[in-house]
Design a protein around this motif. Structure first.
Motif, PDB file in Angstrom:
ATOM      1  N   LEU A   1       3.996   2.045   2.491  1.00  0.00           N
ATOM      2  CA  LEU A   1       5.028   3.039   2.227  1.00  0.00           C
ATOM      3  C   LEU A   1       4.375   4.414   2.193  1.00  0.00           C
ATOM      4  N   PRO A   2       4.605   5.257   3.196  1.00  0.00           N
ATOM      5  CA  PRO A   2       4.028   6.600   3.184  1.00  0.00           C
ATOM      6  C   PRO A   2       4.810   7.542   2.267  1.00  0.00           C
ATOM      7  N   THR A   3       4.098   8.426   1.613  1.00  0.00           N
ATOM      8  CA  THR A   3       4.708   9.472   0.812  1.00  0.00           C
ATOM      9  C   THR A   3       3.765  10.668   0.800  1.00  0.00           C
TER      10      THR A   3
ATOM     11  N   HIS B   1      12.123   9.790  -4.761  1.00  0.00           N
ATOM     12  CA  HIS B   1      12.858   8.738  -4.056  1.00  0.00           C
ATOM     13  C   HIS B   1      11.895   7.708  -3.473  1.00  0.00           C
ATOM     14  N   ASP B   2      10.749   8.166  -2.968  1.00  0.00           N
ATOM     15  CA  ASP B   2       9.756   7.242  -2.428  1.00  0.00           C
ATOM     16  C   ASP B   2       9.213   6.328  -3.529  1.00  0.00           C
ATOM     17  N   LEU B   3       8.978   6.895  -4.696  1.00  0.00           N
ATOM     18  CA  LEU B   3       8.469   6.090  -5.815  1.00  0.00           C
ATOM     19  C   LEU B   3       9.499   5.046  -6.255  1.00  0.00           C
ATOM     20  N   LEU B   4      10.767   5.423  -6.229  1.00  0.00           N
ATOM     21  CA  LEU B   4      11.811   4.449  -6.571  1.00  0.00           C
ATOM     22  C   LEU B   4      11.866   3.326  -5.544  1.00  0.00           C
TER      23      LEU B   4
ATOM     24  N   LEU C   1       7.660   9.818   8.433  1.00  0.00           N
ATOM     25  CA  LEU C   1       7.296   8.478   7.985  1.00  0.00           C
ATOM     26  C   LEU C   1       7.644   8.213   6.524  1.00  0.00           C
ATOM     27  N   ARG C   2       7.659   9.242   5.704  1.00  0.00           N
ATOM     28  CA  ARG C   2       7.750   9.042   4.263  1.00  0.00           C
ATOM     29  C   ARG C   2       9.048   8.308   3.881  1.00  0.00           C
ATOM     30  N   GLY C   3       8.900   7.496   2.843  1.00  0.00           N
ATOM     31  CA  GLY C   3      10.058   6.815   2.283  1.00  0.00           C
ATOM     32  C   GLY C   3      10.524   5.600   3.043  1.00  0.00           C
ATOM     33  N   LYS C   4       9.836   5.225   4.130  1.00  0.00           N
ATOM     34  CA  LYS C   4      10.250   4.076   4.942  1.00  0.00           C
ATOM     35  C   LYS C   4       9.088   3.087   5.019  1.00  0.00           C
ATOM     36  N   TRP C   5       9.373   1.839   4.725  1.00  0.00           N
ATOM     37  CA  TRP C   5       8.337   0.815   4.796  1.00  0.00           C
ATOM     38  C   TRP C   5       7.901   0.617   6.241  1.00  0.00           C
TER      39      TRP C   5
ATOM     40  N   VAL D   1       0.849  -1.183   0.000  1.00  0.00           N
ATOM     41  CA  VAL D   1       0.000   0.000   0.000  1.00  0.00           C
ATOM     42  C   VAL D   1       0.889   1.238   0.000  1.00  0.00           C
ATOM     43  N   LEU D   2       0.565   2.193  -0.875  1.00  0.00           N
ATOM     44  CA  LEU D   2       1.229   3.490  -0.880  1.00  0.00           C
ATOM     45  C   LEU D   2       0.282   4.480  -0.208  1.00  0.00           C
TER      46      LEU D   2
END
Length: 249
Positions: free
Chosen positions: A217-219, A237-240, A203-207, A182-183
């Motif tokens: 994965l929050p973004t 970077h989060d999308l990658l 939180l963003r970018g960290k599972w 889940v994104l």
């Protein structure tokens, strides 16, 4: 000797006044003199905030929502249950937007609330489409939903009571859609899906271990990126990170 001036005659008073004027003092701050060098009085700490309890009507809405999803064993049945639900105050503002994209996709995107035009539509929707395309995805190869199913007045963030009323529907929604990951788009979605309310910047970018048994994965939400374009580099970077997870899966 006290910190207050010791005055014993008019001449001393005038001399003291002249000294204060020369020193730049031109305003009295208190009615009575006191010792400036005296230890300050202890500051009383404010009482701790009291958690706002769930009101009875809100608790009843959650119970009603839990009962509504018991027999919803397909996405079509869940959609019908959402449309019949009136326990969320947002239901009075129009028809719900259930989801967009393709159920059964590997990635499920969850935002906070739909816009008046649909599930992440308008300029934010166009930006989301470009974000997905950049890592080889699209609305057709993903599945998109929200914490609440109705647009909020003025596009404001959904209130805690509104999120709570829709939470049983979201839990069943994730279960039936069965994504691999889940994104979470934005701080409200990240907090609701992970149980961690520390803000999207942390939180963003960290599972994270999702509260519904699916890795999250929050973004940033596309709406936020439209207001803060400088954060697009972080979102990239989060999308990658998401792409790498899907590639390895």
């Amino acid at each position: 000797m006290s910190g207050a001036l010791q005055i014993h005659s008019n001449a001393q008073a005038l001399s003291a006044l002249a000294w204060l004027v020369d020193a730049g003092v031109d305003t009295l701050v208190d009615d009575a003199p006191y010792a400036w060098l005296a230890p300050p009085a202890p500051v009383q700490a404010p009482p701790p905030p009291v958690a706002e309890p769930i009101m009875p009507c809100e608790a009843e809405a959650v119970v009603e929502a839990r009962a509504a999803v018991v027999d919803a064993d397909t996405l079509e049945a869940l959609d019908a249950a959402v449309r019949a639900f009136d326990g969320c105050t947002l239901a009075a503002h129009g028809a719900p937007f259930f989801a967009d994209g393709t159920p059964g996709s590997a990635v499920m995107l969850i935002g906070d609330a739909p816009s008046a035009d649909g599930v992440i539509a308008g300029p934010a929707g166009l930006l989301l489409d470009r974000m997905l395309a950049a890592i080889g995805l699209s609305r057709e190869s993903a599945y998109i939903a929200n914490l609440v199913y109705w647009p909020t007045p003025g596009g404001r963030p959904p209130a805690a009571a509104e999120i709570a009323a829709c939470a049983p529907f979201l839990a069943r929604h994730i279960e039936l859609a069965a994504p691999k990951v889940v994104l979470a788009l934005g701080g409200a979605a990240a907090a609701a899906l992970t149980g961690i309310d520390s803000g999207i910047n942390r939180l963003r970018g960290k599972w994270q271990a999702g509260a519904h048994g699916v890795a999250v994965l929050p973004t940033f939400h596309p709406d936020h990126l439209l207001r803060q374009p400088a954060h697009k580099a972080l979102a990239w970077h989060d999308l990658l990170t998401l792409k790498a997870r899907l590639t390895d899966a």
